[in-house]
Design an enzyme around this catalytic site. Sequence first.
Site, PDB file in Angstrom:
ATOM      1  N   SER A 119       1.039  -1.162   0.007  1.00 53.73           N
ATOM      2  CA  SER A 119       0.069  -0.005   0.029  1.00 53.73           C
ATOM      3  C   SER A 119       0.880   1.099   0.055  1.00 53.73           C
ATOM      4  O   SER A 119       2.342   1.139  -0.403  1.00 53.73           O
ATOM      5  CB  SER A 119      -0.880   0.030   1.338  1.00 53.73           C
ATOM      6  OG  SER A 119      -0.100   0.052   2.468  1.00 53.73           O
ATOM      7  N   GLN A 121      -2.143  -5.870  10.319  1.00 53.62           N
ATOM      8  CA  GLN A 121      -3.426  -5.893   9.978  1.00 53.62           C
ATOM      9  C   GLN A 121      -4.096  -7.302  10.119  1.00 53.62           C
ATOM     10  O   GLN A 121      -5.368  -7.355  10.673  1.00 53.62           O
ATOM     11  CB  GLN A 121      -3.385  -5.509   8.556  1.00 53.62           C
ATOM     12  CG  GLN A 121      -3.231  -3.990   8.265  1.00 53.62           C
ATOM     13  CD  GLN A 121      -2.708  -3.704   6.866  1.00 53.62           C
ATOM     14  OE1 GLN A 121      -2.498  -4.566   5.957  1.00 53.62           O
ATOM     15  NE2 GLN A 121      -2.620  -2.214   6.399  1.00 53.62           N
ATOM     16  N   HIS A 162       2.893  21.995  21.225  1.00 55.70           N
ATOM     17  CA  HIS A 162       3.311  23.432  20.922  1.00 55.70           C
ATOM     18  C   HIS A 162       4.479  23.753  22.239  1.00 55.70           C
ATOM     19  O   HIS A 162       5.057  24.706  22.070  1.00 55.70           O
ATOM     20  CB  HIS A 162       2.334  24.178  20.921  1.00 55.70           C
ATOM     21  CG  HIS A 162       2.587  25.342  20.245  1.00 55.70           C
ATOM     22  ND1 HIS A 162       3.902  25.645  19.256  1.00 55.70           N
ATOM     23  CD2 HIS A 162       1.912  26.523  19.738  1.00 55.70           C
ATOM     24  CE1 HIS A 162       3.708  26.855  18.627  1.00 55.70           C
ATOM     25  NE2 HIS A 162       2.758  27.408  18.772  1.00 55.70           N
ATOM     26  N   SER A 199      -8.340   6.280   4.255  1.00 52.60           N
ATOM     27  CA  SER A 199      -9.049   4.710   4.215  1.00 52.60           C
ATOM     28  C   SER A 199     -10.687   4.953   4.497  1.00 52.60           C
ATOM     29  O   SER A 199     -11.312   4.091   3.902  1.00 52.60           O
ATOM     30  CB  SER A 199      -8.284   3.916   4.675  1.00 52.60           C
ATOM     31  OG  SER A 199      -8.582   4.192   6.303  1.00 52.60           O
ATOM     32  N   ASP A 201       7.982  24.002  17.748  1.00 50.69           N
ATOM     33  CA  ASP A 201       7.427  25.282  17.211  1.00 50.69           C
ATOM     34  C   ASP A 201       7.008  25.185  15.810  1.00 50.69           C
ATOM     35  O   ASP A 201       7.231  23.990  15.297  1.00 50.69           O
ATOM     36  CB  ASP A 201       8.589  26.554  17.333  1.00 50.69           C
ATOM     37  CG  ASP A 201      10.066  26.084  16.475  1.00 50.69           C
ATOM     38  OD1 ASP A 201       9.578  25.671  15.259  1.00 50.69           O
ATOM     39  OD2 ASP A 201      10.835  26.344  17.130  1.00 50.69           O
TER      40      ASP A 201
END
Length: 430
Positions: A254, A326, A400, A351, A404
């Site tokens: 994928s 998966q 934050h 998806s 930055d």
Amino acid sequence: MTFLYFSALNGQIVQFKLSDIGEGITEVTVKDWYVKEGDTVSQFDSICEVQSDKASVTITSRYDGIVRKLYYNVDDTALVGKPLVDIETDVIKASEEDVVETPAISQEHTHQEIKGHKTLATPAVRRLAMENNIKLSEVVGSGRDGRILKEDILNFLAKQTGAILPPSPQMEIVPPPPKKEISKPSPKEKAPTIPVSFTKPITFSGFHKAMVKTMTAALKIPHFGYCDEVDMTTLVRLREELKPMAEARGVRLSFMPFFLKAASLGLLQYPVLNASVDENCQNITYKAAHNIGIAMDTQQGLIVPNVKNVQVRSIFEIAAELNRLQSLGALGQMGAEELTGGTFTLSNIGSIGGTYAKPVILPPEVAIGAIGKLQVVPRFDSRGQVVKAQIINISWSADHRIIDGATMSRFSNLWKSYLENPSSMLLDLK
């Protein structure tokens, strides 16, 4: 006909011991419990979080049953190899020696008929069957290995009564408003149907409890958002060329392995995005391994397993590991090894169909990205001509307090450049 009746006391008590979590760790501190005595747990449900001086680990259950005893309180020291919890497991198979005749009075407590074959169901489901006078032997289970689920009991009731009864504990049924005096409808007209509202209690599994705790902690983080678009046209062509090679190796290829590899190459240049910060934001730990998480929507709910050491894996190796994760997710067999130790996260909302998002950081990580769906849109080339372009949108969120806007922007631009010029990414296969 021979009957076998069970009560909760017939279950087998299993001592779930704290297994070796590696790195020579012999004792840990219990930081939080996700269950309490009397709770019902299933395999892979989170039980508790433990912490050593080297790692924080979420312990998951290996059994289905009821938690009967917790051996430690929060902040107690737990020893590897010693019991962590007692779990009362279901009695799922009856042999001829187990069959007993029970007086009719016991039927009021259990009322289950077993004919020498497996009946897989959790204690909560057995209790729901008992309350509604249902024999489990008459219900066809839709769960794994024929396990009878709560939905199977409700569907059985619907077939018997023509309506789905509320699960235990019962929903609060809000009665409809009083009928008004109206004229009788003609045969050609249909009387209006008044909907009935109800309140459903929320039941959290271990995974959901862990997610609630994580998301609550995430609300304390000041999120910085940054969005951009990526031209995937060249990568789309490259992936089509590589897919036959991947399939020859038994690997489904994928776009996600390219996303992960590009992120890892970017993290080498901006390691602060692959760090963790303590609760009081006093210390930053820079992680050497790039254990990149990928959000998955599974039968267990939203889980975030991670691909370990992306920085030393090739595109094909990343794809093979994603295939494995998966498959585990589809089977409901994801374990603590796959779900812990993440350092950075990507979520492929595309998806499902999303374009932009505002992803929420998974503490103690400090950054996360959400990838939108692939779209074919018109764009101008270098000569000013309108061309067909394959575009995705990326939405980043960063802590934050330590990251930055300029750093986030530079990392995003580097990640984008690898995807728009994938040959430069493939030069470094490891």
